[in-house]
Design an enzyme around this catalytic site. Structure first.
Site, PDB file in Angstrom:
ATOM      1  N   ASN A 386     -22.433 110.330 -20.954  1.00 53.45           N
ATOM      2  CA  ASN A 386     -23.570 111.167 -21.333  1.00 53.45           C
ATOM      3  C   ASN A 386     -24.866 110.378 -21.385  1.00 53.45           C
ATOM      4  O   ASN A 386     -25.632 110.376 -20.424  1.00 53.45           O
ATOM      5  CB  ASN A 386     -23.263 111.835 -22.681  1.00 53.45           C
ATOM      6  CG  ASN A 386     -24.238 112.943 -23.017  1.00 53.45           C
ATOM      7  OD1 ASN A 386     -25.397 112.913 -22.614  1.00 53.45           O
ATOM      8  ND2 ASN A 386     -23.768 113.955 -23.733  1.00 53.45           N
ATOM      9  N   ASP A 387     -25.100 109.676 -22.488  1.00 54.37           N
ATOM     10  CA  ASP A 387     -26.383 108.980 -22.640  1.00 54.37           C
ATOM     11  C   ASP A 387     -26.654 107.984 -21.520  1.00 54.37           C
ATOM     12  O   ASP A 387     -27.804 107.787 -21.124  1.00 54.37           O
ATOM     13  CB  ASP A 387     -26.426 108.246 -23.988  1.00 54.37           C
ATOM     14  CG  ASP A 387     -26.352 109.213 -25.162  1.00 54.37           C
ATOM     15  OD1 ASP A 387     -25.771 108.831 -26.190  1.00 54.37           O
ATOM     16  OD2 ASP A 387     -26.864 110.337 -25.038  1.00 54.37           O
ATOM     17  N   VAL A 388     -25.593 107.361 -21.006  1.00 57.21           N
ATOM     18  CA  VAL A 388     -25.820 106.313 -20.005  1.00 57.21           C
ATOM     19  C   VAL A 388     -26.293 106.855 -18.664  1.00 57.21           C
ATOM     20  O   VAL A 388     -26.662 106.080 -17.790  1.00 57.21           O
ATOM     21  CB  VAL A 388     -24.564 105.422 -19.790  1.00 57.21           C
ATOM     22  CG1 VAL A 388     -24.131 104.801 -21.089  1.00 57.21           C
ATOM     23  CG2 VAL A 388     -23.443 106.209 -19.152  1.00 57.21           C
TER      24      VAL A 388
END
Lengths: 461, 97
Positions: A386-388
Protein backbone atom coordinates in the site's frame (compact mmCIF):
# COMPACT_ATOMS: atom_id res chain seq x y z
CA UNK A 1 49.05 -13.49 35.22
CA UNK A 2 49.06 -17.25 35.27
CA UNK A 3 49.36 -19.29 32.12
CA UNK A 4 45.69 -20.20 32.44
CA UNK A 5 44.61 -16.58 32.63
CA UNK A 6 46.69 -15.76 29.57
CA UNK A 7 45.12 -18.65 27.69
CA UNK A 8 41.62 -17.46 28.55
CA UNK A 9 42.40 -13.90 27.47
CA UNK A 10 43.76 -15.14 24.14
CA UNK A 11 40.69 -17.28 23.62
CA UNK A 12 38.52 -14.22 24.30
CA UNK A 13 40.52 -12.28 21.74
CA UNK A 14 39.96 -15.00 19.13
CA UNK A 15 36.26 -15.00 19.99
CA UNK A 16 35.96 -11.23 19.58
CA UNK A 17 37.77 -11.41 16.24
CA UNK A 18 35.38 -14.13 15.10
CA UNK A 19 32.38 -12.00 16.05
CA UNK A 20 33.72 -9.15 13.92
CA UNK A 21 34.42 -11.48 10.98
CA UNK A 22 31.02 -13.09 11.39
CA UNK A 23 29.26 -9.73 11.17
CA UNK A 24 31.43 -8.77 8.21
CA UNK A 25 30.41 -11.93 6.36
CA UNK A 26 26.79 -10.83 6.73
CA UNK A 27 27.43 -8.29 3.98
CA UNK A 28 26.55 -10.76 1.25
CA UNK A 29 23.83 -13.40 0.95
CA UNK A 30 26.43 -15.89 -0.26
CA UNK A 31 28.57 -15.72 2.87
CA UNK A 32 25.97 -14.65 5.40
CA UNK A 33 25.09 -18.09 6.70
CA UNK A 34 28.76 -18.91 7.17
CA UNK A 35 29.17 -15.70 9.11
CA UNK A 36 26.42 -16.68 11.50
CA UNK A 37 27.91 -20.15 12.00
CA UNK A 38 31.31 -18.65 12.72
CA UNK A 39 29.78 -16.28 15.24
CA UNK A 40 27.84 -19.13 16.84
CA UNK A 41 30.95 -21.29 17.10
CA UNK A 42 32.85 -18.43 18.70
CA UNK A 43 30.00 -17.98 21.18
CA UNK A 44 30.18 -21.65 22.17
CA UNK A 45 33.94 -21.34 22.69
CA UNK A 46 33.48 -18.21 24.80
CA UNK A 47 30.97 -19.94 27.06
CA UNK A 48 33.16 -23.04 27.36
CA UNK A 49 36.21 -20.95 28.21
CA UNK A 50 34.28 -19.06 30.86
CA UNK A 51 33.00 -22.32 32.31
CA UNK A 52 36.60 -23.60 32.41
CA UNK A 53 37.55 -20.45 34.26
CA UNK A 54 34.81 -21.11 36.80
CA UNK A 55 36.06 -24.62 37.43
CA UNK A 56 39.67 -23.47 37.59
CA UNK A 57 38.92 -20.71 40.05
CA UNK A 58 36.81 -22.99 42.19
CA UNK A 59 34.53 -21.67 44.90
CA UNK A 60 31.26 -21.87 43.01
CA UNK A 61 28.80 -23.22 45.50
CA UNK A 62 26.87 -26.37 44.54
CA UNK A 63 23.53 -24.57 44.51
CA UNK A 64 25.00 -21.91 42.25
CA UNK A 65 26.05 -24.63 39.79
CA UNK A 66 22.57 -26.10 39.92
CA UNK A 67 20.93 -22.72 39.42
CA UNK A 68 23.27 -22.00 36.52
CA UNK A 69 22.80 -25.29 34.73
CA UNK A 70 19.07 -25.47 35.33
CA UNK A 71 18.60 -21.90 34.13
CA UNK A 72 20.73 -22.44 31.06
CA UNK A 73 18.88 -25.64 30.19
CA UNK A 74 15.48 -24.01 30.59
CA UNK A 75 16.45 -20.93 28.59
CA UNK A 76 18.11 -22.94 25.83
CA UNK A 77 15.12 -25.23 25.53
CA UNK A 78 12.66 -22.37 25.35
CA UNK A 79 14.80 -20.44 22.88
CA UNK A 80 15.34 -23.47 20.65
CA UNK A 81 11.68 -24.40 20.62
CA UNK A 82 10.48 -20.91 19.80
CA UNK A 83 13.12 -20.36 17.15
CA UNK A 84 12.25 -23.60 15.39
CA UNK A 85 8.48 -23.48 15.62
CA UNK A 86 7.50 -19.86 15.15
CA UNK A 87 6.40 -19.02 11.55
CA UNK A 88 8.48 -16.62 9.50
CA UNK A 89 5.89 -13.85 9.71
CA UNK A 90 6.41 -13.78 13.47
CA UNK A 91 10.17 -13.34 13.20
CA UNK A 92 10.27 -9.67 14.23
CA UNK A 93 8.43 -10.24 17.50
CA UNK A 94 10.62 -13.23 18.27
CA UNK A 95 13.79 -11.21 17.75
CA UNK A 96 12.31 -8.57 20.03
CA UNK A 97 11.53 -11.19 22.68
CA UNK A 98 15.10 -12.51 22.60
CA UNK A 99 16.32 -8.94 22.83
CA UNK A 100 14.16 -8.39 25.89
CA UNK A 101 15.61 -11.31 27.82
CA UNK A 102 19.14 -10.39 26.79
CA UNK A 103 18.63 -6.93 28.24
CA UNK A 104 17.04 -8.43 31.33
CA UNK A 105 20.04 -10.69 31.88
CA UNK A 106 22.42 -7.74 31.56
CA UNK A 107 20.39 -5.72 34.09
CA UNK A 108 20.38 -8.61 36.56
CA UNK A 109 24.16 -8.86 36.30
CA UNK A 110 24.26 -5.21 37.27
CA UNK A 111 22.02 -5.92 40.25
CA UNK A 112 24.27 -8.78 41.38
CA UNK A 113 27.37 -6.67 41.03
CA UNK A 114 25.73 -3.95 43.09
CA UNK A 115 25.26 -6.51 45.84
CA UNK A 116 28.97 -7.36 45.66
CA UNK A 117 30.65 -4.02 45.10
CA UNK A 118 28.04 -1.34 45.49
CA UNK A 119 27.18 1.27 42.89
CA UNK A 120 29.43 2.37 40.03
CA UNK A 121 28.79 4.07 36.71
CA UNK A 122 28.77 0.81 34.71
CA UNK A 123 26.37 -0.81 37.19
CA UNK A 124 23.97 2.14 37.11
CA UNK A 125 24.00 2.33 33.30
CA UNK A 126 23.68 -1.44 33.05
CA UNK A 127 20.55 -1.58 35.22
CA UNK A 128 19.06 1.51 33.59
CA UNK A 129 19.56 0.52 29.95
CA UNK A 130 18.90 -3.17 30.58
CA UNK A 131 15.65 -2.37 32.36
CA UNK A 132 14.41 -0.07 29.59
CA UNK A 133 15.14 -2.58 26.86
CA UNK A 134 13.61 -5.46 28.82
CA UNK A 135 10.19 -3.90 29.17
CA UNK A 136 10.41 -1.91 25.92
CA UNK A 137 11.23 -4.98 23.85
CA UNK A 138 8.48 -7.00 25.51
CA UNK A 139 5.95 -4.30 24.57
CA UNK A 140 7.34 -4.12 21.04
CA UNK A 141 7.02 -7.87 20.72
CA UNK A 142 3.48 -7.76 22.07
CA UNK A 143 2.50 -5.01 19.63
CA UNK A 144 3.73 -6.93 16.62
CA UNK A 145 2.06 -10.11 17.83
CA UNK A 146 -1.24 -8.39 18.36
CA UNK A 147 -1.25 -8.85 22.15
CA UNK A 148 -0.93 -5.12 22.62
CA UNK A 149 -2.75 -2.73 20.25
CA UNK A 150 -0.53 -2.19 17.21
CA UNK A 151 -1.65 1.35 16.69
CA UNK A 152 0.11 4.15 18.49
CA UNK A 153 -1.50 4.39 21.90
CA UNK A 154 -1.12 7.90 23.13
CA UNK A 155 -2.58 8.21 26.60
CA UNK A 156 -3.42 11.62 28.03
CA UNK A 157 -0.51 12.77 30.13
CA UNK A 158 1.63 10.01 28.64
CA UNK A 159 4.43 12.39 27.80
CA UNK A 160 4.38 13.75 31.33
CA UNK A 161 4.66 10.26 32.81
CA UNK A 162 7.59 9.46 30.54
CA UNK A 163 9.33 12.66 31.55
CA UNK A 164 8.67 11.90 35.22
CA UNK A 165 10.14 8.43 34.88
CA UNK A 166 13.19 9.84 33.14
CA UNK A 167 13.62 12.27 36.00
CA UNK A 168 13.24 9.45 38.52
CA UNK A 169 15.95 7.50 36.73
CA UNK A 170 18.24 10.51 36.78
CA UNK A 171 17.67 11.14 40.49
CA UNK A 172 18.14 7.51 41.47
CA UNK A 173 21.31 7.30 39.38
CA UNK A 174 22.68 10.44 40.92
CA UNK A 175 22.02 9.17 44.43
CA UNK A 176 23.64 5.84 43.71
CA UNK A 177 26.73 7.36 42.16
CA UNK A 178 27.11 9.74 45.08
CA UNK A 179 27.14 6.76 47.41
CA UNK A 180 23.71 7.20 48.99
CA UNK A 181 20.41 5.44 48.60
CA UNK A 182 21.50 1.82 48.69
CA UNK A 183 19.14 -0.91 47.65
CA UNK A 184 16.10 1.38 47.69
CA UNK A 185 17.66 3.70 45.12
CA UNK A 186 18.65 0.74 42.97
CA UNK A 187 15.13 -0.67 43.15
CA UNK A 188 13.71 2.73 42.26
CA UNK A 189 16.06 2.95 39.31
CA UNK A 190 15.06 -0.50 38.09
CA UNK A 191 11.34 0.16 38.43
CA UNK A 192 11.60 3.57 36.76
CA UNK A 193 13.59 2.04 33.91
CA UNK A 194 11.02 -0.70 33.39
CA UNK A 195 8.25 1.88 33.41
CA UNK A 196 10.14 4.09 30.99
CA UNK A 197 10.51 1.20 28.58
CA UNK A 198 6.76 0.71 28.58
CA UNK A 199 5.86 4.37 28.14
CA UNK A 200 8.53 4.83 25.49
CA UNK A 201 7.34 2.03 23.22
CA UNK A 202 3.57 2.06 23.74
CA UNK A 203 2.93 5.23 21.69
CA UNK A 204 4.86 3.95 18.71
CA UNK A 205 2.88 2.58 15.78
CA UNK A 206 3.33 -0.88 14.29
CA UNK A 207 4.95 0.38 11.11
CA UNK A 208 7.76 2.06 13.02
CA UNK A 209 8.33 -0.96 15.25
CA UNK A 210 11.20 -2.52 13.24
CA UNK A 211 13.27 0.62 13.67
CA UNK A 212 12.51 0.63 17.39
CA UNK A 213 13.48 -3.02 17.73
CA UNK A 214 16.77 -2.29 16.04
CA UNK A 215 17.32 0.62 18.42
CA UNK A 216 16.50 -1.53 21.45
CA UNK A 217 18.87 -4.17 20.10
CA UNK A 218 21.65 -1.58 20.11
CA UNK A 219 20.66 -0.61 23.66
CA UNK A 220 20.96 -4.20 24.86
CA UNK A 221 24.42 -4.42 23.34
CA UNK A 222 25.37 -1.31 25.28
CA UNK A 223 23.91 -2.73 28.50
CA UNK A 224 25.95 -5.90 27.98
CA UNK A 225 29.09 -3.81 27.48
CA UNK A 226 28.34 -2.03 30.77
CA UNK A 227 27.99 -5.41 32.46
CA UNK A 228 31.39 -6.20 31.00
CA UNK A 229 32.88 -3.10 32.58
CA UNK A 230 31.34 -4.00 35.93
CA UNK A 231 32.65 -7.56 35.81
CA UNK A 232 35.96 -6.61 34.21
CA UNK A 233 35.28 -9.06 31.38
CA UNK A 234 36.71 -8.05 28.02
CA UNK A 235 34.61 -10.25 25.76
CA UNK A 236 31.38 -8.77 27.12
CA UNK A 237 32.75 -5.27 26.56
CA UNK A 238 33.81 -6.00 22.98
CA UNK A 239 30.77 -7.95 21.88
CA UNK A 240 28.46 -5.49 23.59
CA UNK A 241 30.10 -2.52 21.91
CA UNK A 242 30.00 -4.28 18.52
CA UNK A 243 26.29 -4.83 18.83
CA UNK A 244 25.67 -1.37 20.20
CA UNK A 245 27.46 0.30 17.32
CA UNK A 246 26.24 -1.93 14.51
CA UNK A 247 22.72 -1.79 15.92
CA UNK A 248 22.86 2.00 15.93
CA UNK A 249 23.95 2.16 12.29
CA UNK A 250 21.34 -0.39 11.25
CA UNK A 251 18.66 1.70 12.99
CA UNK A 252 19.81 4.75 11.07
CA UNK A 253 19.74 2.82 7.76
CA UNK A 254 16.24 1.52 8.44
CA UNK A 255 14.94 4.98 9.36
CA UNK A 256 16.44 6.41 6.17
CA UNK A 257 14.72 3.76 4.09
CA UNK A 258 11.43 4.90 5.56
CA UNK A 259 12.40 8.56 5.25
CA UNK A 260 11.31 9.11 8.83
CA UNK A 261 13.67 10.83 11.23
CA UNK A 262 14.52 8.70 14.24
CA UNK A 263 13.33 11.40 16.62
CA UNK A 264 9.87 11.35 15.05
CA UNK A 265 9.73 7.57 15.23
CA UNK A 266 10.61 7.47 18.91
CA UNK A 267 8.24 10.30 19.74
CA UNK A 268 5.50 8.10 18.39
CA UNK A 269 1.87 8.87 17.67
CA UNK A 270 2.17 8.28 13.94
CA UNK A 271 0.02 6.20 11.68
CA UNK A 272 -2.78 3.82 12.39
CA UNK A 273 -1.07 0.53 13.11
CA UNK A 274 -2.38 -2.55 11.37
CA UNK A 275 -5.87 -1.59 10.26
CA UNK A 276 -6.93 -5.07 9.20
CA UNK A 277 -10.27 -5.18 7.44
CA UNK A 278 -10.82 -1.44 7.68
CA UNK A 279 -13.65 -0.79 5.24
CA UNK A 280 -12.87 2.77 4.26
CA UNK A 281 -14.30 3.92 0.93
CA UNK A 282 -11.73 5.56 -1.33
CA UNK A 283 -12.19 8.86 -3.15
CA UNK A 284 -12.72 8.38 -6.85
CA UNK A 285 -13.84 5.23 -8.55
CA UNK A 286 -11.89 2.04 -8.82
CA UNK A 287 -11.89 -0.51 -11.63
CA UNK A 288 -12.55 -3.97 -10.28
CA UNK A 289 -11.06 -6.92 -12.12
CA UNK A 290 -12.21 -10.48 -12.44
CA UNK A 291 -9.77 -13.37 -12.47
CA UNK A 292 -10.10 -13.58 -16.26
CA UNK A 293 -9.36 -9.87 -16.72
CA UNK A 294 -6.21 -10.22 -14.67
CA UNK A 295 -5.26 -13.46 -16.40
CA UNK A 296 -5.48 -11.89 -19.87
CA UNK A 297 -3.20 -9.04 -18.88
CA UNK A 298 -0.66 -11.32 -17.28
CA UNK A 299 -0.69 -14.11 -19.82
CA UNK A 300 0.23 -11.78 -22.66
CA UNK A 301 2.70 -9.65 -20.76
CA UNK A 302 6.37 -9.97 -21.64
CA UNK A 303 7.59 -8.11 -18.58
CA UNK A 304 5.95 -8.38 -15.17
CA UNK A 305 7.13 -6.75 -11.97
CA UNK A 306 5.72 -8.06 -8.72
CA UNK A 307 5.53 -5.61 -5.83
CA UNK A 308 4.98 -7.54 -2.60
CA UNK A 309 3.75 -6.04 0.63
CA UNK A 310 2.46 -6.98 4.05
CA UNK A 311 -0.72 -8.47 2.56
CA UNK A 312 1.40 -11.18 1.00
CA UNK A 313 2.90 -12.06 4.35
CA UNK A 314 -0.40 -11.92 6.21
CA UNK A 315 -2.01 -14.31 3.74
CA UNK A 316 1.08 -16.55 3.61
CA UNK A 317 0.67 -16.45 -0.14
CA UNK A 318 4.33 -16.52 -1.15
CA UNK A 319 4.14 -20.03 -2.57
CA UNK A 320 1.08 -19.16 -4.69
CA UNK A 321 2.97 -16.15 -5.93
CA UNK A 322 5.97 -18.20 -6.96
CA UNK A 323 3.70 -20.66 -8.74
CA UNK A 324 2.10 -17.87 -10.76
CA UNK A 325 5.50 -16.39 -11.53
CA UNK A 326 6.82 -19.71 -12.82
CA UNK A 327 3.71 -20.18 -14.95
CA UNK A 328 4.23 -16.77 -16.52
CA UNK A 329 7.92 -17.45 -17.04
CA UNK A 330 7.15 -20.71 -18.80
CA UNK A 331 5.19 -18.56 -21.26
CA UNK A 332 8.27 -16.50 -21.87
CA UNK A 333 7.54 -13.56 -19.61
CA UNK A 334 10.28 -11.92 -17.59
CA UNK A 335 9.25 -11.78 -13.95
CA UNK A 336 11.07 -9.77 -11.34
CA UNK A 337 10.24 -8.59 -7.85
CA UNK A 338 10.55 -5.00 -6.75
CA UNK A 339 11.06 -5.06 -3.03
CA UNK A 340 10.76 -1.77 -1.23
CA UNK A 341 13.19 -1.51 1.71
CA UNK A 342 10.38 -1.35 4.25
CA UNK A 343 7.71 -3.44 2.57
CA UNK A 344 6.12 -5.77 5.05
CA UNK A 345 6.81 -5.60 8.72
CA UNK A 346 10.58 -5.26 8.64
CA UNK A 347 13.31 -4.35 6.22
CA UNK A 348 14.16 -7.53 4.42
CA UNK A 349 10.90 -9.16 5.53
CA UNK A 350 9.67 -9.64 1.98
CA UNK A 351 13.03 -11.04 0.94
CA UNK A 352 12.89 -13.66 3.68
CA UNK A 353 9.35 -14.68 2.69
CA UNK A 354 10.14 -14.89 -1.01
CA UNK A 355 13.31 -16.86 -0.31
CA UNK A 356 11.25 -19.27 1.79
CA UNK A 357 8.98 -19.81 -1.21
CA UNK A 358 11.97 -20.68 -3.36
CA UNK A 359 12.19 -17.45 -5.30
CA UNK A 360 15.83 -17.13 -6.36
CA UNK A 361 17.33 -14.00 -4.93
CA UNK A 362 18.66 -12.91 -8.31
CA UNK A 363 15.07 -12.12 -9.29
CA UNK A 364 14.70 -9.64 -6.43
CA UNK A 365 15.45 -6.24 -7.89
CA UNK A 366 16.20 -3.34 -5.70
CA UNK A 367 13.97 -0.35 -5.91
CA UNK A 368 16.10 1.95 -8.06
CA UNK A 369 16.63 -0.69 -10.74
CA UNK A 370 12.97 -1.67 -10.72
CA UNK A 371 11.84 1.96 -11.02
CA UNK A 372 14.21 2.60 -13.91
CA UNK A 373 12.63 -0.27 -15.85
CA UNK A 374 9.04 0.47 -14.87
CA UNK A 375 7.97 2.35 -18.05
CA UNK A 376 8.84 -0.77 -20.06
CA UNK A 377 6.95 -3.04 -17.70
CA UNK A 378 3.70 -4.41 -19.07
CA UNK A 379 2.11 -5.32 -15.75
CA UNK A 380 2.95 -4.23 -12.24
CA UNK A 381 1.40 -6.78 -9.92
CA UNK A 382 0.97 -5.23 -6.48
CA UNK A 383 0.31 -7.91 -3.88
CA UNK A 384 -0.85 -6.51 -0.57
CA UNK A 385 1.38 -3.44 -0.74
CA UNK A 386 0.00 0.00 0.00
CA UNK A 387 2.07 2.93 1.25
CA UNK A 388 5.16 1.82 -0.63
CA UNK A 389 3.40 2.36 -3.98
CA UNK A 390 1.40 5.47 -3.09
CA UNK A 391 2.18 8.30 -5.54
CA UNK A 392 1.13 10.76 -2.82
CA UNK A 393 4.68 10.36 -1.54
CA UNK A 394 5.91 12.46 -4.42
CA UNK A 395 4.03 15.51 -3.18
CA UNK A 396 4.78 17.39 0.00
CA UNK A 397 2.24 17.58 2.79
CA UNK A 398 0.99 14.01 3.06
CA UNK A 399 1.77 11.39 5.68
CA UNK A 400 4.08 9.59 3.29
CA UNK A 401 5.71 12.62 1.68
CA UNK A 402 9.31 12.21 0.80
CA UNK A 403 9.34 8.46 1.27
CA UNK A 404 10.94 6.78 -1.74
CA UNK A 405 8.34 4.58 -3.42
CA UNK A 406 8.11 1.90 -6.07
CA UNK A 407 6.78 3.66 -9.19
CA UNK A 408 4.04 1.16 -9.88
CA UNK A 409 1.90 3.83 -11.53
CA UNK A 410 4.54 4.21 -14.28
CA UNK A 411 3.98 0.68 -15.54
CA UNK A 412 1.75 0.21 -18.56
CA UNK A 413 -0.86 -1.52 -16.46
CA UNK A 414 -1.31 -2.15 -12.75
CA UNK A 415 -3.10 -4.97 -10.95
CA UNK A 416 -3.56 -4.51 -7.21
CA UNK A 417 -4.45 -7.50 -5.06
CA UNK A 418 -5.90 -6.37 -1.76
CA UNK A 419 -8.66 -7.44 0.61
CA UNK A 420 -10.35 -4.06 0.73
CA UNK A 421 -9.78 -0.37 0.26
CA UNK A 422 -8.43 -0.24 3.80
CA UNK A 423 -5.56 2.07 4.64
CA UNK A 424 -1.99 1.06 5.27
CA UNK A 425 0.08 2.24 8.22
CA UNK A 426 0.12 5.81 7.04
CA UNK A 427 -3.65 5.96 7.26
CA UNK A 428 -4.26 7.74 3.97
CA UNK A 429 -5.94 6.92 0.65
CA UNK A 430 -3.72 5.45 -2.03
CA UNK A 431 -3.96 7.37 -5.28
CA UNK A 432 -2.63 4.43 -7.23
CA UNK A 433 -5.88 2.56 -6.63
CA UNK A 434 -7.99 5.11 -8.46
CA UNK A 435 -5.56 5.65 -11.34
CA UNK A 436 -6.90 4.91 -14.85
CA UNK A 437 -4.39 2.14 -15.60
CA UNK A 438 -5.04 0.36 -12.33
CA UNK A 439 -7.38 -2.57 -11.77
CA UNK A 440 -8.23 -3.77 -8.26
CA UNK A 441 -8.64 -7.43 -7.42
CA UNK A 442 -10.40 -7.58 -4.07
CA UNK A 443 -9.51 -10.81 -2.33
CA UNK A 444 -7.13 -12.29 0.17
CA UNK A 445 -3.73 -12.65 -1.54
CA UNK A 446 -3.63 -16.42 -1.37
CA UNK A 447 -7.11 -16.82 -2.85
CA UNK A 448 -6.51 -14.13 -5.43
CA UNK A 449 -3.27 -15.61 -6.69
CA UNK A 450 -4.74 -19.10 -6.81
CA UNK A 451 -7.74 -17.85 -8.81
CA UNK A 452 -5.60 -15.86 -11.21
CA UNK A 453 -3.21 -18.75 -11.73
CA UNK A 454 -6.13 -21.06 -12.51
CA UNK A 455 -7.54 -18.51 -14.95
CA UNK A 456 -4.17 -18.16 -16.72
CA UNK A 457 -3.93 -21.95 -17.05
CA UNK A 458 -7.39 -22.11 -18.63
CA UNK A 459 -6.49 -19.29 -20.99
CA UNK A 460 -3.29 -20.82 -22.26
CA UNK A 461 -4.43 -24.41 -22.31
CA UNK B 1 41.57 5.84 36.55
CA UNK B 2 43.60 2.68 36.74
CA UNK B 3 45.35 0.81 33.94
CA UNK B 4 42.69 -1.87 33.69
CA UNK B 5 39.92 0.64 33.24
CA UNK B 6 41.90 2.51 30.59
CA UNK B 7 42.55 -0.74 28.75
CA UNK B 8 38.84 -1.63 28.96
CA UNK B 9 37.89 1.81 27.69
CA UNK B 10 40.28 1.51 24.75
CA UNK B 11 38.83 -1.85 23.81
CA UNK B 12 35.32 -0.42 24.13
CA UNK B 13 35.96 2.54 21.84
CA UNK B 14 37.77 0.48 19.23
CA UNK B 15 34.98 -2.09 19.27
CA UNK B 16 32.43 0.67 18.71
CA UNK B 17 34.39 1.90 15.70
CA UNK B 18 34.63 -1.64 14.36
CA UNK B 19 30.91 -2.06 14.79
CA UNK B 20 30.25 1.12 12.80
CA UNK B 21 32.58 0.03 10.01
CA UNK B 22 31.42 -3.53 9.63
CA UNK B 23 27.80 -2.61 9.01
CA UNK B 24 28.56 -0.11 6.25
CA UNK B 25 27.68 -2.08 3.16
CA UNK B 26 24.93 -4.47 4.18
CA UNK B 27 22.28 -4.80 1.46
CA UNK B 28 18.70 -4.07 2.54
CA UNK B 29 17.77 -7.65 1.87
CA UNK B 30 19.94 -8.70 4.81
CA UNK B 31 18.82 -6.07 7.31
CA UNK B 32 16.49 -8.38 9.19
CA UNK B 33 18.88 -11.35 9.43
CA UNK B 34 21.62 -8.93 10.44
CA UNK B 35 19.49 -7.53 13.23
CA UNK B 36 18.87 -11.08 14.37
CA UNK B 37 22.58 -11.89 14.16
CA UNK B 38 23.53 -8.85 16.21
CA UNK B 39 20.85 -9.87 18.69
CA UNK B 40 22.53 -13.28 19.03
CA UNK B 41 25.94 -11.73 19.63
CA UNK B 42 24.77 -9.87 22.70
CA UNK B 43 23.84 -13.32 23.98
CA UNK B 44 27.47 -13.30 25.16
CA UNK B 45 25.81 -12.05 28.33
CA UNK B 46 25.59 -15.76 29.15
CA UNK B 47 29.31 -15.64 29.96
CA UNK B 48 28.43 -12.89 32.39
CA UNK B 49 25.78 -15.12 33.97
CA UNK B 50 28.46 -17.75 34.52
CA UNK B 51 30.76 -15.25 36.14
CA UNK B 52 28.24 -14.06 38.67
CA UNK B 53 27.78 -17.67 39.78
CA UNK B 54 31.28 -17.38 41.23
CA UNK B 55 30.06 -15.02 43.91
CA UNK B 56 26.46 -16.15 44.21
CA UNK B 57 25.28 -16.97 47.69
CA UNK B 58 21.99 -17.52 49.47
CA UNK B 59 18.51 -18.07 48.06
CA UNK B 60 18.35 -14.62 46.52
CA UNK B 61 21.74 -15.03 44.89
CA UNK B 62 20.93 -18.46 43.48
CA UNK B 63 17.56 -17.27 42.16
CA UNK B 64 19.28 -14.36 40.47
CA UNK B 65 21.77 -16.71 38.83
CA UNK B 66 18.93 -18.97 37.70
CA UNK B 67 16.91 -16.20 36.09
CA UNK B 68 19.96 -14.53 34.55
CA UNK B 69 21.23 -17.73 32.98
CA UNK B 70 17.73 -18.66 31.74
CA UNK B 71 17.30 -15.25 30.09
CA UNK B 72 20.80 -15.27 28.63
CA UNK B 73 20.55 -18.83 27.32
CA UNK B 74 17.24 -18.07 25.65
CA UNK B 75 18.74 -15.02 23.96
CA UNK B 76 21.79 -16.83 22.68
CA UNK B 77 20.34 -20.18 21.62
CA UNK B 78 17.13 -18.77 20.19
CA UNK B 79 19.02 -15.97 18.49
CA UNK B 80 21.46 -18.16 16.58
CA UNK B 81 18.84 -20.70 15.56
CA UNK B 82 16.38 -18.11 14.28
CA UNK B 83 19.12 -16.25 12.38
CA UNK B 84 20.22 -19.49 10.77
CA UNK B 85 16.64 -20.23 9.80
CA UNK B 86 16.37 -16.89 8.05
CA UNK B 87 19.69 -17.29 6.29
CA UNK B 88 19.22 -20.85 5.10
CA UNK B 89 16.56 -19.55 2.77
CA UNK B 90 19.00 -17.41 0.82
CA UNK B 91 20.10 -20.14 -1.48
CA UNK B 92 21.09 -19.57 -5.08
CA UNK B 93 18.72 -20.80 -7.74
CA UNK B 94 18.74 -24.54 -8.18
CA UNK B 95 18.51 -26.14 -11.59
CA UNK B 96 18.81 -24.57 -14.99
CA UNK B 97 17.43 -21.29 -16.34
Amino acid sequence: MSAFDIAIRLVYLAVATSFVLGLHLMNSPVTARRGNLLSGGAMAVAVAATAAMLVHEGGVRPWAWIALLAGAALGSGAGLMLARRVPMTAMPQLVSLFNAVGGGAAALIGVHDFGQHGASLPVVLDVLIGGVTFSGSLIASGKLHGLVPGRPVVLPGGRAVTALLAAAMAVASGLLLAGHGGVVALAALAVAALGFGVTMVTPIGGADMPVVISLLNAFTGTAVAMAGFALGNSVLITAGALVGASGAILTKLMAEAMNRPIGAIVAGGFGTGDSAGDQVPGQGSVRTLSADDAAIQLAYASKVVVIPGYGLAAAQAQHQLRELAELLESRGAEVSYAVHPVAGRMPGHMNVLLAEAGVPYEQLADMEDANAAMPQTDVALVVGANDVVNPAARRPGTAVSGMPIVDADKARSVIVIKRSMGHGYAGIDNELYTAPTTGMYFADAKKALAEITAAVKVLVA
Amino acid sequence: MNTQLLADLTVFVLSLLLGFEVIGRVPTTLHTPLMSAANSVHGIVLAGALIIALTADGVLGYTLVFVTSAFAAMNVVGGYVVTDRMLEMFRPREGRR
